[in-house]
Enzyme design. Structure first.
Site, PDB file in Angstrom:
ATOM      1  N   HIS A   1      -1.845  -0.964   4.198  1.00  0.00           N
ATOM      2  CA  HIS A   1      -2.804  -1.765   4.125  1.00  0.00           C
ATOM      3  C   HIS A   1      -3.485  -1.764   2.720  1.00  0.00           C
ATOM      4  CE1 HIS A   1      -7.189  -2.913   4.728  1.00  0.00           C
ATOM      5  NE2 HIS A   1      -6.794  -3.322   5.812  1.00  0.00           N
TER       6      HIS A   1
ATOM      7  N   ASP B   1      -3.174  -3.877  13.509  1.00  0.00           N
ATOM      8  CA  ASP B   1      -2.344  -4.870  14.196  1.00  0.00           C
ATOM      9  C   ASP B   1      -1.365  -4.061  15.069  1.00  0.00           C
ATOM     10  OD1 ASP B   1      -3.622  -7.144  12.866  1.00  0.00           O
ATOM     11  OD2 ASP B   1      -2.513  -6.712  11.242  1.00  0.00           O
TER      12      ASP B   1
END
Lengths: 398, 398
Positions: free
Chosen positions: A271, A322
């Site tokens: 991320h 996700d």
């Protein structure tokens, strides 16, 4: 206009910030991603305090107004949202006409833009009108996704219950029936965890569009367009494709090694902001386990856990939202082509909150670029041009 | 998960850049806006060298490929563009069904998103497929606008001529007939001058969306959404409203003084980057004069010139591209609700060029935000919440 290039411009001292990494594009009170400590706050509430304790509707109220609703406020909001789920007849008919092969997120992007045609307040820019449009969008975006799914399964979409929450009504229309209590909690949690996340690419898109004072349907449609990308909301679908491709826990190591040898991106990991675990992932992982445990033949959680272990060992990076969202969505009965659009159903609350915040203290978002090309090339009329000889390869600066 | 806010995050030292002013968001070879000297370059050619000497199609080739086309390349491109103007039947039918009151730019935004449904290559991300999609978008976006206008005037849209340029074919479908040579030159010029302009808000929107690897139809639809805003492509329409409102050269001074007294924005003036005159405005002003001179009763140029003089004297700012574009568009037979969509018809070449450039060396555009809110507020369950007392007004930092 003579000799316009006498003074060559100087555009060399500018420094480009690739991907605008670390650039502070806006001030916000809506959410805070504490990347260093792996914490996420919605209007000051740590996400761990909200997860499984509030319904999605409460988060919608929180993001827009800065406070969690009282019971009376919540009931009013739910009734308003249920009433606003109704789609304009032409949009409803258009959804029915879309070819079955179309990705749901593409249908959603188009239908959201279309909603603007049928809202007489679309171009009304008062704060009150904007709040009403935010309400319509938060109600109608999930309804578009649920209606599409309903049509594709040969059903007319059901009606929302004004006493129930938006997540419940979404599922009711999507599946043409209700889920049990545990699964309904999971849908609410899914929406809550996807509701907002600082200045991500789709939220930023919504703010850039709104900063021209363009209408909210365009801004949200643009945000959906952005969310579709595999580097953003399209990632959960890619995660599921990978898990299904692996098929069995025994193949995880070989598969992941193969991806790494081919220098391919492993979807659902890493991320831009978190340097530690993604706090949303913690909850989704637990629910992935819980929901998979309901089916004794389900190995999806097992496979996921092994992928996580393997990637962590090999690359030292953590799963993001996700990764476990994929199996949770799958166990809730969403097929993977719907994953990005289900993400949008929750995130639209954050987008609208950011648009309202942007408009309350607006300044056009218009950065600049660094020019790497030539100046003052000599113009030749059409008849005198020749195909240029192959140029030497351009020197890359990165 | 216990005591998640033990270490309060520090988010105070970050500096926000309002509107990202001066932040370099990307490197580009496509165009350069020299704000200090009032010059604009497309791929190294000064705009004053191109204006009135090249057709729009030549600029399309230039922006995509870096060079002006030879005659053979131009003929090929024109034939390809004419062939690609054809709209998918469902999009064509949908345009026919849209309520007449809908702003054309809203129709265009929706129809462009819809095009993605009918392109089997929509999600194919190879450079070759992306170039084909760019071609389709540059051809189809003007065709959507022209088709809408044609339907609203009770005509079936005409057919493009593969030997003619895109601007000609656009006009042919839009008006259901041809213009004389001088007016056709003006349409080409209009498209050429609107084709690209550095990192403006809509181009930036297209790049942000594309940076998630989302499909090009979504990126261009998002750019159109952004262009719609009155602080961007919606400004030319507002300029025309102002000119029509003034009605007569004798009322200019009073009207502009009134706007200034009311602290209202005067549309079509000032620019984030230009510190001097807008080079596009120079050409548009001359053409505004030329086209208005064709009608002895037309006072629009006269009114415009007086507005320019008044605003320059009072505020020291120059007209931008939107100011004289308004009268030029009007004299070419476009009604003002079409102005932003005609802008889009030219700008789509720049958007697609920037998307191709972004994808050739991509990095996700994801800035960050500065959080002004609280941390670790105490959660109260639904039954225990009360409506908070009015807070003291939030201190503004600007």
């Amino acid at each position: 206009m003579e000799n316009p290039t006498a003074n060559k411009p100087q555009d060399t001292e500018k420094m480009v910030v690739r991907g605008l990494e670390g650039v502070v594009a806006a001030e916000t009170r809506i959410s805070y991603v504490d990347g260093a400590q792996g914490q996420l706050y919605y209007q000051g509430y740590n996400i761990h305090q909200l997860a499984e304790r509030v319904s999605y509707d409460e988060v919608v109220h929180l993001l827009w107004n800065g406070d969690l609703p009282t019971r009376k406020q919540l009931n009013e909001l739910r009734a308003q949202l249920a009433a606003e789920m109704k789609l304009p007849e032409p949009v409803y008919k258009w959804i029915k006409s879309v070819p079955r092969s179309t990705p749901p997120i593409t249908v959603l992007r188009t239908a959201t833009s279309m909603l603007g045609i049928f809202d007489p307040e679309a171009d009304e820019m008062t704060p009150e009108a904007n709040l009403r449009k935010a309400l319509r969008l938060v109600a109608k975006v999930p309804c578009i996704v649920a209606t599409l799914h309903s049509f594709r399964h040969g059903r007319e979409p059901g009606k929302p219950d004004p006493a129930k929450g938006l997540a419940h009504n979404f599922i009711h229309i999507f599946h043409g029936g209700d889920l049990d209590r545990e699964m309904e909690t999971a849908v609410d949690l899914l929406f809550v965890l996807h509701a907002d996340h600082g200045m991500n690419a789709s939220t930023f898109t919504a703010r850039v569009i709104s900063s021209t004072l363009a209408d909210m349907y365009g801004a949200v449609s643009g945000a959906i367009a952005s969310l579709k990308g595999p580097l953003h909301g399209g990632a959960n679908q890619k995660v599921m494709e990978m898990i299904e491709d692996i098929e069995h826990p025994g193949y995880v190591d070989l598969y992941i090694e193969g991806l790494m040898n081919d220098k391919q991106r492993i979807m659902g990991f890493g991320h831009r902001v978190y340097r530690t675990e993604d706090p949303r992932g913690v909850h989704l992982k637990r629910w992935s386990k819980k929901l998979c445990a309901r089916d004794e033949f389900c190995q999806l959680y097992e496979i996921s856990k092994l992928i996580e272990k393997k990637v962590k060992e090999a690359k030292g990076i953590n799963p993001n939202v996700d990764f476990y969202s994929a199996t949770v969505q799958h166990m809730l009965g969403f097929t993977k082509i719907y994953f990005p659009s289900v993400f949008a159903c929750g995130r639209v609350s954050g987008w609208t909150a950011h648009i309202l915040e942007q408009l309350a203290d607006n300044r056009l978002i218009r950065p600049t670029s660094k020019y790497l090309g030539e100046y003052g090339r000599t113009f030749l009329p059409l008849g005198k041009r020749e195909i240029p000889k192959a140029k030497p390869a351009k020197k890359k600066t990165h």
